[in-house]
Design an enzyme around this catalytic site. Structure first.
Site, short mmCIF file in Angstrom:
data_model
loop_
_atom_site.label_atom_id
_atom_site.label_comp_id
_atom_site.label_asym_id
_atom_site.label_seq_id
_atom_site.Cartn_x
_atom_site.Cartn_y
_atom_site.Cartn_z
N ASP A 7 0.63 -1.22 0.01
CA ASP A 7 0.10 0.15 -0.05
C ASP A 7 0.69 1.47 0.13
O ASP A 7 2.13 1.28 0.52
CB ASP A 7 -0.84 0.02 1.57
CG ASP A 7 -1.91 -0.72 1.16
OD1 ASP A 7 -2.33 -1.36 0.05
OD2 ASP A 7 -2.82 -0.94 2.25
N TYR A 21 5.71 -8.65 8.56
CA TYR A 21 5.39 -7.27 8.61
C TYR A 21 5.62 -6.83 10.10
O TYR A 21 5.27 -7.88 10.96
CB TYR A 21 3.83 -6.94 8.26
CG TYR A 21 3.60 -7.16 6.69
CD1 TYR A 21 3.66 -6.35 5.72
CD2 TYR A 21 3.18 -8.47 6.56
CE1 TYR A 21 3.32 -6.32 4.49
CE2 TYR A 21 2.90 -8.68 4.81
CZ TYR A 21 2.68 -7.62 4.20
OH TYR A 21 2.53 -7.72 2.78
N ARG A 46 -4.10 -4.63 7.47
CA ARG A 46 -4.99 -3.63 8.02
C ARG A 46 -6.46 -4.38 8.45
O ARG A 46 -7.04 -3.99 9.34
CB ARG A 46 -5.08 -2.59 7.26
CG ARG A 46 -5.77 -2.96 5.88
CD ARG A 46 -5.21 -1.35 4.75
NE ARG A 46 -4.92 -1.78 3.60
CZ ARG A 46 -6.00 -1.35 2.62
NH1 ARG A 46 -7.12 -0.93 3.08
NH2 ARG A 46 -5.94 -1.97 1.47
N ASP A 105 -6.90 2.18 7.79
CA ASP A 105 -5.45 2.64 8.06
C ASP A 105 -5.42 4.18 8.34
O ASP A 105 -6.84 4.85 8.25
CB ASP A 105 -4.47 2.22 6.98
CG ASP A 105 -4.77 2.92 5.84
OD1 ASP A 105 -5.45 3.88 5.71
OD2 ASP A 105 -4.11 2.63 4.61
#
Length: 279
Positions: free
Chosen positions: A67, A95, A202, A109
């Site tokens: 993203d 992550y 997310r 987000d």
């Protein structure tokens, strides 16, 4: 090019082949980072590109969208390496994510509009750790509305921004290899996640909020590893986007990949995997 003679650096550029990793900063899209990389390399090689021809001059692609608000490892295929990117999509990724308790946003987000606020003072570190167990292993996940997934050939995020009614995609199976709480400083919590293809961090943060009877949104996301490529060891920052540095990196990176039996015979890729994208 009617018999144009390519210089040494252009020849070297066009002979590059394989996979390597670059650092994507917060802000640009993954495609934007790739375009910048391509422009840099073509400029260094002195290759004239007239408009649309650039794609034929230099084959380059990435192994899974990160993203625009996220940073970290972006795997890049160059030359024949672009054919290896599909196997990267399904590979495992790591992550580090920072979540914010007590607020929900439409994009899940920090770039989105706040849609809900709830108290979170009652939540303890123990509560959070207990909930993480529910999200480990093979789980079902509903992908976010704002995503690169497509409907009728258009990105869902594009449709949502245009104000079109978009139905949530159905929940789909995803795999979480490991999930741990690195830090808890309410309202912020930091997670380390290792997951398979098609997983949205997310969505995970948002789902954790709901499970705790509050809400949560992702503040920051960094991809620290994709397949064998790590942020610390293998990732080229922008100042290293040169033909020589990439040639050196390709040599190092290709040695990390499992020996591939002649892949020409293995052209039976699963069509279902081509749409797998990950944040």
């Amino acid at each position: 090019a009617g018999g144009a003679v390519l210089g040494n650096s252009a020849n070297k550029l066009l002979s590059l082949s394989g996979l390597f990793a670059v650092y994507k900063p917060k802000g640009p899209t993954s495609a934007g980072v790739l375009n910048l990389l391509r422009e840099r390399l073509l400029a260094e090689a002195g290759v004239q590109t007239n408009g649309n021809k650039r794609n034929q001059v230099l084959k380059i692609g990435h192994g899974g969208t990160l993203d625009s608000a996220a940073a970290g490892v972006l795997v890049v295929g160059i030359g024949k390496g672009t054919k290896m990117l599909r196997t990267m999509l399904a590979g495992s990724k790591k992550y580090t994510a920072i979540g914010l308790l007590g607020k929900a946003t439409d994009t899940l987000d920090a770039t989105g509009k706040v849609t809900e606020e709830k108290p979170y003072d009652q939540i303890t570190k123990g509560d959070l750790e207990n909930v993480l167990q529910k999200f480990t292993g093979d789980i079902m996940q509903v992908p976010p509305l704002y995503s690169a997934l497509k409907k009728d050939g258009e990105r869902l995020s594009t449709l949502v921004k245009r104000g079109e009614a978009v139905e949530a995609k159905p929940a789909r199976p995803v795999r979480v290899y490991s999930l741990s709480l690195r830090q808890f400083q309410p309202p912020l919590f930091t997670l380390d996640v290792e997951c398979g293809g098609g997983f949205y961090v997310r969505s995970l943060v948002s789902d954790i909020g709901k499970e705790l009877s509050t809400c949560a949104t992702m503040q920051e996301l960094t991809r620290t590893k994709h397949g064998p490529f790590t942020l610390e060891e293998h990732t080229l920052y922008e100042d290293k986007w040169t033909i020589d540095e990439i040639a050196r990196s390709l040599e190092h990176c290709m040695s990390l990949l499992p020996g591939e039996p002649s892949r020409k015979k293995l052209k039976t890729g699963h069509p279902s995997e081509t749409a797998v994208s990950c944040e």
